[in-house]
Design a protein around this motif. Structure first.
Motif: not given
Length: 188
Positions: A56, A1-3, A32-33, A13, A29-30, A35-37
């Motif tokens: 993850v 994850a990057r912001w 969201i990650i 991170p 946040i996790e 879901t993206k994966v």
């Protein structure tokens, strides 16, 4: 994850994850990650492409949440992705929080078909005795060892971790390989 913050620029991170943990936002946040994966895996599956497991990282707070495993099962089911394609990574310090509860969660994950990994192995202060009791399939050697692998003492530690993983029928993974020399030493 990057912001990528409009005000702060790139926030690494190791800065924003502790802030998210302290503010109670890490689970969101996790999610969201995850879901993206799973969206990425679902797209590959739809396109007939080869699927590989994706690791993850999960925070202690999320891992110990009462509905963690049930929510994870429901999420992968919603995306139509077999659980074997999601590897749950947790730092070795998880055993220090509540070993018996952690062991129970790892067993639930395994029963649900998820692979689990002990991340940043060798960096915590936990006992080796818990490792053989947890149903995990992988040990990830912390990058700090790999960056100094040409040092005789560090190499001895890495060899020991690799042998330990093999003796426990686990895979060992080295994080942070950046040079051909490091790769050559690890392969040897």
């Amino acid at each position: 994850a990057r912001w990528n913050s409009p005000e702060l620029g790139q926030v690494p991170p190791d800065v924003f994850v502790p802030a998210a943990e302290n503010s109670g936002k890490i689970r969101a946040i996790e999610q969201i990650i995850l879901t993206k994966v799973l969206t990425w895996l679902q797209k590959r599956k739809r396109e007939g492409k080869f699927l590989l497991p994706v690791a993850v990282n999960i925070s202690t707070d999320h891992f110990f949440h009462p509905y963690f495993v049930a929510d994870l099962r429901n999420t992968v089911k919603k995306f139509g992705i077999p659980s074997k394609y999601l590897r749950i990574e947790i730092t070795e310090s998880i055993g220090l929080v509540d070993f018996d509860f952690a062991k129970n969660i790892f067993e639930q994950l395994k029963l649900a078909g998820f692979e689990s990994s002990v991340d940043d192995f060798g960096m915590g202060f936990s006992s080796l005795s818990y490792l053989q009791q947890l149903p995990v399939s992988e040990i990830k050697i912390d990058r700090s060892f790999i960056s100094k692998i040409e040092n005789e003492g560090t190499l001895a530690i890495v060899r020991t971790i690799v042998q330990l993983a093999a003796n426990l029928n686990m895979q060992s993974v080295a994080e942070g390989i950046e040079t051909v020399e490091q790769l050559t030493i690890l392969r040897t």
